[in-house]
Design an enzyme around this catalytic site. Structure first.
Site, PDB file in Angstrom:
ATOM      1  N   ASN A  72      27.026  13.856 -18.449  1.00  0.00           N
ATOM      2  CA  ASN A  72      26.135  13.876 -19.575  1.00  0.00           C
ATOM      3  C   ASN A  72      26.811  14.856 -20.615  1.00  0.00           C
ATOM      4  O   ASN A  72      26.732  16.110 -20.630  1.00  0.00           O
ATOM      5  CB  ASN A  72      24.785  14.770 -19.203  1.00  0.00           C
ATOM      6  CG  ASN A  72      23.951  14.733 -20.372  1.00  0.00           C
ATOM      7  OD1 ASN A  72      23.990  14.354 -21.537  1.00  0.00           O
ATOM      8  ND2 ASN A  72      22.836  15.887 -20.075  1.00  0.00           N
ATOM      9  N   LYS A 119      26.117  15.013 -23.718  1.00  0.00           N
ATOM     10  CA  LYS A 119      24.829  15.933 -24.681  1.00  0.00           C
ATOM     11  C   LYS A 119      25.720  15.547 -26.072  1.00  0.00           C
ATOM     12  O   LYS A 119      26.329  14.653 -26.266  1.00  0.00           O
ATOM     13  CB  LYS A 119      24.590  17.295 -24.272  1.00  0.00           C
ATOM     14  CG  LYS A 119      24.332  17.525 -22.658  1.00  0.00           C
ATOM     15  CD  LYS A 119      24.117  18.868 -22.300  1.00  0.00           C
ATOM     16  CE  LYS A 119      23.628  18.940 -20.761  1.00  0.00           C
ATOM     17  NZ  LYS A 119      23.093  20.239 -20.335  1.00  0.00           N
ATOM     18  N   HIS A 156      15.550  13.966 -19.777  1.00  0.00           N
ATOM     19  CA  HIS A 156      16.279  14.881 -19.545  1.00  0.00           C
ATOM     20  C   HIS A 156      15.543  16.388 -19.928  1.00  0.00           C
ATOM     21  O   HIS A 156      14.583  16.083 -20.836  1.00  0.00           O
ATOM     22  CB  HIS A 156      17.705  15.222 -20.346  1.00  0.00           C
ATOM     23  CG  HIS A 156      18.783  16.238 -19.910  1.00  0.00           C
ATOM     24  ND1 HIS A 156      18.561  17.305 -20.492  1.00  0.00           N
ATOM     25  CD2 HIS A 156      19.481  16.227 -19.009  1.00  0.00           C
ATOM     26  CE1 HIS A 156      19.424  18.185 -19.935  1.00  0.00           C
ATOM     27  NE2 HIS A 156      20.142  17.376 -19.076  1.00  0.00           N
ATOM     28  N   GLU A 205      16.300  18.961 -21.649  1.00  0.00           N
ATOM     29  CA  GLU A 205      16.463  19.423 -22.976  1.00  0.00           C
ATOM     30  C   GLU A 205      15.516  18.589 -24.125  1.00  0.00           C
ATOM     31  O   GLU A 205      15.038  18.975 -25.032  1.00  0.00           O
ATOM     32  CB  GLU A 205      17.896  19.380 -23.516  1.00  0.00           C
ATOM     33  CG  GLU A 205      18.621  20.547 -22.889  1.00  0.00           C
ATOM     34  CD  GLU A 205      20.006  20.227 -22.366  1.00  0.00           C
ATOM     35  OE1 GLU A 205      20.574  19.190 -23.043  1.00  0.00           O
ATOM     36  OE2 GLU A 205      20.780  21.022 -21.594  1.00  0.00           O
ATOM     37  N   GLU A 255      17.169  18.323 -11.501  1.00  0.00           N
ATOM     38  CA  GLU A 255      17.844  19.405 -12.236  1.00  0.00           C
ATOM     39  C   GLU A 255      16.930  20.478 -12.732  1.00  0.00           C
ATOM     40  O   GLU A 255      16.091  20.538 -13.382  1.00  0.00           O
ATOM     41  CB  GLU A 255      18.429  18.694 -13.633  1.00  0.00           C
ATOM     42  CG  GLU A 255      19.204  17.592 -13.566  1.00  0.00           C
ATOM     43  CD  GLU A 255      20.214  17.262 -15.000  1.00  0.00           C
ATOM     44  OE1 GLU A 255      21.416  17.592 -14.774  1.00  0.00           O
ATOM     45  OE2 GLU A 255      19.471  17.203 -15.884  1.00  0.00           O
ATOM     46  N   GLY A 289      23.621  24.775 -17.430  1.00  0.00           N
ATOM     47  CA  GLY A 289      24.424  25.306 -18.456  1.00  0.00           C
ATOM     48  C   GLY A 289      24.465  26.890 -18.322  1.00  0.00           C
ATOM     49  O   GLY A 289      24.749  27.826 -19.141  1.00  0.00           O
ATOM     50  N   SER A 346      24.876  23.129 -13.465  1.00  0.00           N
ATOM     51  CA  SER A 346      26.356  23.780 -13.211  1.00  0.00           C
ATOM     52  C   SER A 346      27.206  23.206 -11.776  1.00  0.00           C
ATOM     53  O   SER A 346      27.620  24.008 -11.239  1.00  0.00           O
ATOM     54  CB  SER A 346      25.879  25.327 -12.842  1.00  0.00           C
ATOM     55  OG  SER A 346      25.330  25.797 -14.107  1.00  0.00           O
TER      56      SER A 346
HETATM   57  P1  PGA Z   1      25.445  21.625 -16.750  1.00  0.00           P
HETATM   58  O1  PGA Z   1      24.479  20.270 -17.398  1.00  0.00           O
HETATM   59  O2  PGA Z   1      26.332  20.880 -15.793  1.00  0.00           O
HETATM   60  O3  PGA Z   1      26.391  21.885 -18.071  1.00  0.00           O
HETATM   61  O4  PGA Z   1      24.623  22.674 -16.122  1.00  0.00           O
HETATM   62  C1  PGA Z   1      23.687  19.631 -16.460  1.00  0.00           C
HETATM   63  C2  PGA Z   1      22.653  18.776 -17.164  1.00  0.00           C
HETATM   64  O5  PGA Z   1      22.132  18.949 -18.188  1.00  0.00           O
HETATM   65  O6  PGA Z   1      22.777  17.537 -16.983  1.00  0.00           O
END
Ligand code: PGA
Length: 248
Positions: free
Chosen positions: A9, A11, A94, A96, A166, A172, A212
């Protein structure tokens, strides 16, 4: 047997030329063919990404979509637009998007139904915040997110989906859920789907863990019974890391 699925992803990262470079680096390396690789790139790079991966096993996904086919929705992208560039997957809900763009369980469900109707495989994201985990409501919350996302989805259509667990506190932050915590939640998700659709469907749906995921923790996560893949943010932006994830 469920085929493992590792999705990057990206982003809001990478311009079209940067995307071109990253895809080039990834596709020129040896990738384990028994793992499905998906790149969820920004809208502007979808057509290029699709073209560049044409003769590879890499699939392409969008990171969001509107549920309507067209209309007065300034700034939105529709499923028919994604169809024209032959996108395979679309990330829906997601955290976010839920957090910064007011997506709710209801809009997630509309998008899931629309994606399936338009032949796009949704990667449905669910997960709890740190406070919700500390309050010990994470299991009921995630089960509710699943039930809402699958509302009015037929048994046959349910098999076309991928679910990503998630935990928001692990995205992140460098703080991965332990493989036991991730497995516990992925098993809960599978049981929730089983209660809705029965064992066969529940056993066929792939459930990813996201938060992560890195080359150093992927194999332990992937060894868990109910974890069939990963949705990867940060580590998907570096070709050497992403290739290590595919070849875990
Ligand atoms: P990350 O993000 O691997 O940077 O923790 C995962 C995601 O938001 O899909």
């Amino acid at each position: 047997m469920r085929k493992p699925i590792i999705a990057g992803n990206w982003k809001m990262n990478k311009t079209i030329s940067e995307a071109e470079q990253l895809i080039d680096e990834i596709k020129n390396q040896k990738l384990n063919e028994s793992v499905e690789a998906v790149l969820c790139v920004p809208y502007l790079s979808l057509a290029k990404a699709k073209e560049m991966t044409k003769y590879t096993n890499i699939n392409i996904g969008a990171q969001n979509m509107h549920w309507e086919e067209s209309g007065a929705f300034t700034g939105e992208v529709s499923p028919t637009m994604l169809n024209e560039v032959q996108v395979d997957y679309v990330i829906i809900g997601h955290s976010e998007r839920r957090q910064y763009f007011n997506e709710t369980d209801e809009t997630v469900n509309k998008k899931v139904l629309s994606a399936i109707y338009h032949g796009l495989a949704p990667i449905i994201c669910v997960g709890e915040t740190l406070e919700q985990r500390e309050e010990n409501i994470h299991t009921s919350l995630v089960a509710e997110q699943i039930k809402a996302a699958f509302s009015n989805v037929s048994n046959e259509d349910a098999t076309k989906t991928v679910v990503a667990y998630e935990p928001i506190w692990a995205i992140g932050t460098g703080k991965t859920a332990s493989s036991e915590q991730a497995e516990e939640m992925c098993a809960l998700i599978r049981n929730t789907i089983k209660a809705l659709y029965g064992k066969e469907t529940a056993e066929s749906i792939r459930i990813q863990y996201g938060g992560s995921v890195k080359p150093g923790n992927v194999s332990e996560l992937m060894s868990m019974e109910n974890i069939d893949g990963a949705l990867v943010g940060g580590a998907s932006l570096k070709s050497s890391d992403f290739v290590k994830l595919i070849n875990y």
